[in-house]
Every structure is written in structure tokens, then in C-alpha cells.
Scaffold this motif. Structure first.
Motif, PDB file in Angstrom:
ATOM      1  N   ARG A  52     -18.999 -34.009 -22.280  1.00  0.00           N
ATOM      2  CA  ARG A  52     -19.188 -33.027 -21.207  1.00  0.00           C
ATOM      3  C   ARG A  52     -19.602 -31.674 -21.781  1.00  0.00           C
ATOM      4  N   GLN A  53     -18.933 -31.248 -22.849  1.00  0.00           N
ATOM      5  CA  GLN A  53     -19.285 -29.970 -23.461  1.00  0.00           C
ATOM      6  C   GLN A  53     -20.667 -30.020 -24.101  1.00  0.00           C
ATOM      7  N   ARG A  54     -21.048 -31.162 -24.627  1.00  0.00           N
ATOM      8  CA  ARG A  54     -22.386 -31.284 -25.226  1.00  0.00           C
ATOM      9  C   ARG A  54     -23.476 -31.198 -24.152  1.00  0.00           C
ATOM     10  N   ILE A  55     -23.203 -31.711 -22.979  1.00  0.00           N
ATOM     11  CA  ILE A  55     -24.162 -31.608 -21.876  1.00  0.00           C
ATOM     12  C   ILE A  55     -24.301 -30.146 -21.440  1.00  0.00           C
ATOM     13  N   ILE A  56     -23.171 -29.442 -21.346  1.00  0.00           N
ATOM     14  CA  ILE A  56     -23.203 -28.013 -21.024  1.00  0.00           C
ATOM     15  C   ILE A  56     -23.987 -27.260 -22.097  1.00  0.00           C
ATOM     16  N   TYR A  57     -23.716 -27.619 -23.351  1.00  0.00           N
ATOM     17  CA  TYR A  57     -24.391 -27.007 -24.497  1.00  0.00           C
ATOM     18  C   TYR A  57     -25.899 -27.241 -24.420  1.00  0.00           C
ATOM     19  N   ALA A  58     -26.299 -28.448 -24.064  1.00  0.00           N
ATOM     20  CA  ALA A  58     -27.722 -28.792 -23.954  1.00  0.00           C
ATOM     21  C   ALA A  58     -28.407 -27.931 -22.897  1.00  0.00           C
ATOM     22  N   ASN A  59     -27.753 -27.757 -21.751  1.00  0.00           N
ATOM     23  CA  ASN A  59     -28.328 -26.943 -20.681  1.00  0.00           C
ATOM     24  C   ASN A  59     -28.462 -25.479 -21.092  1.00  0.00           C
ATOM     25  N   LEU A  60     -27.464 -24.976 -21.803  1.00  0.00           N
ATOM     26  CA  LEU A  60     -27.506 -23.584 -22.264  1.00  0.00           C
ATOM     27  C   LEU A  60     -28.619 -23.384 -23.290  1.00  0.00           C
ATOM     28  N   LEU A  61     -28.769 -24.338 -24.190  1.00  0.00           N
ATOM     29  CA  LEU A  61     -29.813 -24.232 -25.213  1.00  0.00           C
ATOM     30  C   LEU A  61     -31.205 -24.267 -24.576  1.00  0.00           C
ATOM     31  N   GLU A  62     -31.392 -25.122 -23.584  1.00  0.00           N
ATOM     32  CA  GLU A  62     -32.678 -25.186 -22.895  1.00  0.00           C
ATOM     33  C   GLU A  62     -32.969 -23.864 -22.194  1.00  0.00           C
ATOM     34  N   LYS A  63     -31.952 -23.302 -21.599  1.00  0.00           N
ATOM     35  CA  LYS A  63     -32.099 -22.022 -20.904  1.00  0.00           C
ATOM     36  C   LYS A  63     -32.462 -20.917 -21.891  1.00  0.00           C
ATOM     37  N   SER A  64     -31.799 -20.924 -23.038  1.00  0.00           N
ATOM     38  CA  SER A  64     -32.069 -19.931 -24.072  1.00  0.00           C
ATOM     39  C   SER A  64     -33.482 -20.081 -24.621  1.00  0.00           C
ATOM     40  N   PHE A  65     -33.905 -21.317 -24.860  1.00  0.00           N
ATOM     41  CA  PHE A  65     -35.235 -21.562 -25.431  1.00  0.00           C
ATOM     42  C   PHE A  65     -36.335 -21.187 -24.440  1.00  0.00           C
ATOM     43  N   SER A  66     -36.083 -21.391 -23.162  1.00  0.00           N
ATOM     44  CA  SER A  66     -37.081 -21.060 -22.138  1.00  0.00           C
ATOM     45  C   SER A  66     -37.356 -19.563 -22.099  1.00  0.00           C
ATOM     46  N   SER A  67     -36.308 -18.757 -22.259  1.00  0.00           N
ATOM     47  CA  SER A  67     -36.476 -17.304 -22.200  1.00  0.00           C
ATOM     48  C   SER A  67     -36.885 -16.708 -23.536  1.00  0.00           C
ATOM     49  N   SER A  68     -36.479 -17.364 -24.626  1.00  0.00           N
ATOM     50  CA  SER A  68     -36.799 -16.847 -25.960  1.00  0.00           C
ATOM     51  C   SER A  68     -36.979 -18.012 -26.927  1.00  0.00           C
ATOM     52  N   PRO A  69     -38.203 -18.554 -27.017  1.00  0.00           N
ATOM     53  CA  PRO A  69     -38.451 -19.731 -27.872  1.00  0.00           C
ATOM     54  C   PRO A  69     -38.227 -19.429 -29.347  1.00  0.00           C
ATOM     55  N   ARG A  70     -37.205 -20.036 -29.913  1.00  0.00           N
ATOM     56  CA  ARG A  70     -36.893 -19.836 -31.327  1.00  0.00           C
ATOM     57  C   ARG A  70     -36.694 -21.183 -32.007  1.00  0.00           C
ATOM     58  N   LYS A  71     -37.121 -21.227 -33.254  1.00  0.00           N
ATOM     59  CA  LYS A  71     -37.039 -22.479 -34.014  1.00  0.00           C
ATOM     60  C   LYS A  71     -35.603 -22.981 -34.100  1.00  0.00           C
ATOM     61  N   GLN A  72     -34.675 -22.095 -34.425  1.00  0.00           N
ATOM     62  CA  GLN A  72     -33.301 -22.524 -34.627  1.00  0.00           C
ATOM     63  C   GLN A  72     -32.689 -23.092 -33.350  1.00  0.00           C
ATOM     64  N   THR A  73     -33.055 -22.518 -32.208  1.00  0.00           N
ATOM     65  CA  THR A  73     -32.558 -23.038 -30.929  1.00  0.00           C
ATOM     66  C   THR A  73     -33.075 -24.451 -30.694  1.00  0.00           C
ATOM     67  N   LEU A  74     -34.347 -24.673 -31.028  1.00  0.00           N
ATOM     68  CA  LEU A  74     -34.935 -25.995 -30.835  1.00  0.00           C
ATOM     69  C   LEU A  74     -34.309 -27.020 -31.779  1.00  0.00           C
ATOM     70  N   ILE A  75     -33.960 -26.599 -32.973  1.00  0.00           N
ATOM     71  CA  ILE A  75     -33.268 -27.500 -33.906  1.00  0.00           C
ATOM     72  C   ILE A  75     -31.900 -27.886 -33.343  1.00  0.00           C
ATOM     73  N   LYS A  76     -31.211 -26.920 -32.746  1.00  0.00           N
ATOM     74  CA  LYS A  76     -29.914 -27.205 -32.136  1.00  0.00           C
ATOM     75  C   LYS A  76     -30.075 -28.189 -30.973  1.00  0.00           C
ATOM     76  N   ILE A  77     -31.149 -28.024 -30.200  1.00  0.00           N
ATOM     77  CA  ILE A  77     -31.422 -28.944 -29.099  1.00  0.00           C
ATOM     78  C   ILE A  77     -31.628 -30.357 -29.639  1.00  0.00           C
ATOM     79  N   LEU A  78     -32.403 -30.462 -30.706  1.00  0.00           N
ATOM     80  CA  LEU A  78     -32.668 -31.769 -31.315  1.00  0.00           C
ATOM     81  C   LEU A  78     -31.390 -32.433 -31.801  1.00  0.00           C
ATOM     82  N   ARG A  79     -30.593 -31.693 -32.542  1.00  0.00           N
ATOM     83  CA  ARG A  79     -29.373 -32.284 -33.114  1.00  0.00           C
ATOM     84  C   ARG A  79     -28.339 -32.614 -32.045  1.00  0.00           C
TER      85      ARG A  79
END
Length: 228
Positions: A118-145
Motif C-alpha cells: 500500500r505504501q509503495r503504491i502511494i510512493y509510486a503516485n507521489l513520484l509520478e506527480k513529482s516527475f510530472s512537475s519537475s522531470p529529474r533523473k533520480q526521480t525516474l530511477i526511484k519510479i523504476l526501482r
């Protein structure tokens, strides 16, 4: 030579907390465990997780009490940022703070099974939201992992593609793409990425080259997930 053996101001009574938990001396064990309650208990969370099953009832109680408090603190912080985000859904500072506390919670070892998912799903949504507003490599790596942890291989492979497209000269883009293909057991993609690596001018570091060479020499069948 002598100074390397013993410094004049060293406290020779210090005992590593991990070893203290195993001591038969209840008094020493309780004292050291109580010290963690008043200093930084989250730093010794792994030790507290072991200590809560100790045969000494007081030691186990101290550990369980501290763990419960840490759990409550995490939940209160998560609720706080969740509520703030409802009121200010596009506030980048709140999103980043929320991501940070969720990351710490995921890494704490306190979550299991469905709560962890459940927390990983919340985390995934937050990371997508963060990447949409500010595309950063490290955020995308976190999304992948995180996608790999959720066994969402399509999302992980898509994140790998974005990494290669947006940061083609960065070794992380290729290393993470290969990681995703190995864990997804996608041999075709693995070979494609390996082939593309030869055609791109990538800024490699020695550790990065070592990882790539390992995969090239050993992962002919990406079912070897444990080596990735």
C-alpha cells in the motif's frame, strides 16, 4: 604504532548495542537499550526489532514500546502530508517532503505484506506527480526501482526507456534499464539495450563499467535476477 591500538581518551567501557542485546547481563542490556529511547531510536531500529523478542521481559517491553512510538510517528507524519496535499495538490515542497517520509518508512523495516504494498503504491503516485512537475533523473530511477518492487514490470521498463531517451549519455540510464530487463526476464530487451550501449557515447565510471561487464558475461539468461 601504539596510537593505532589505543587512543588515550577512548571509552573502554563502550559495548556495541548489537552485542549488548545478546548479553546475559540484564542490567547492562536494559541500560543500553534505554539509552536508545532518549537519543535516536530510529538509528537503532534494526536492533530494537530483534530486542522485542528478547527473553528478558523488560528488555522486550522497552523495545516494543519504542517501535510502537516510531510507528505512530510515521503514521502521524504521513497523515499530515496527505491532508496538506489534499488542500494544496500541486505544492512541490509538500510532495517532496511526503516522498521523503514515505521513503524512510519503506526503508524502516516496519512494513510487511499488504501494508508495504500500500505504501509503495502511494510512493509510486507521489513520484509520478513529482516527475510530472519537475522531470529529474533520480526521480525516474526511484519510479523504476519501486515499480520493480511492486512487480509492475511494464512500468519499470517504461521508466527505463524514458531514462535512455532523456539522459542517453548518463550511465545510470543504461544500468537501470538493464536492471529492469533482467528482473522482468525480458531477454530481447536486454540484448537490445546491450547493443545500443555500443552505439552511444556514455560517460562511464569504473563501477558502472564493472556492472555492465558482469551482465554482459554472465546474464545470457535474465532469469539470474539475484545477480542484478
Amino acid at each position: 604504532y601504539w596510537k593505532t591500538l589505543q587512543k588515550p581518551h577512548d571509552n573502554l567501557d563502550l559495548v556495541p548495542l548489537e552485542e549488548a542485546i545478546q548479553l546475559n547481563d540484564f542490567r547492562t542490556r536494559r541500560k543500553l537499550l534505554l539509552d536508545t529511547l532518549f537519543k535516536d531510536p530510529t538509528k537503532h531500529l534494526d536492533v530494537l526489532m530483534v530486542a522485542r523478542h528478547n527473553e528478558d521481559s523488560e528488555t522486550a517491553h522497552y523495545a516494543a514500546t519504542t517501535i510502537n512510538k516510531i510507528q505512530r510517528d510515521y503514521q502521524l507524519k504521513l497523515q499530515k502530508y496527505s491532508n496538506t496535499l489534499i488542500e494544496q495538490p500541486d505544492d512541490e515542497k509538500t510532495i517532496e517532503k511526503y516522498i521523503d517520509i514515505v521513503e524512510k518508512y519503506l526503508q524502516s523495516g516496519l512494513l510487511e505484506k499488504h501494508l508495504l504494498e500500500r505504501q509503495r503504491i502511494i510512493y509510486a503516485n507521489l513520484l509520478e506527480k513529482s516527475f510530472s512537475s519537475s522531470p529529474r533523473k533520480q526521480t525516474l530511477i526511484k519510479i523504476l526501482r519501486n515499480s520493480l518492487a511492486l512487480k509492475d514490470f511494464d512500468a519499470a521498463l517504461a521508466a527505463g526507456l524514458k531514462l535512455r531517451q532523456n539522459w542517453p549519455e548518463d550511465e545510470d540510464a543504461w544500468i537501470e534499464s538493464l536492471r529492469a530487463s533482467v528482473e522482468a526476464q525480458d531477454n530481447i530487451l536486454f540484448q537490445q539495450v546491450m547493443s545500443q550501449i555500443r552505439e552511444v557515447d556514455i560517460d562511464w565510471t569504473p563501477p558502472g563499467l564493472k556492472q555492465i561487464r558482469f551482465w554482459k558475461n554472465h546474464v545470457t539468461d535474465p532469469s539470474l535476477q539475484g545477480e542484478a
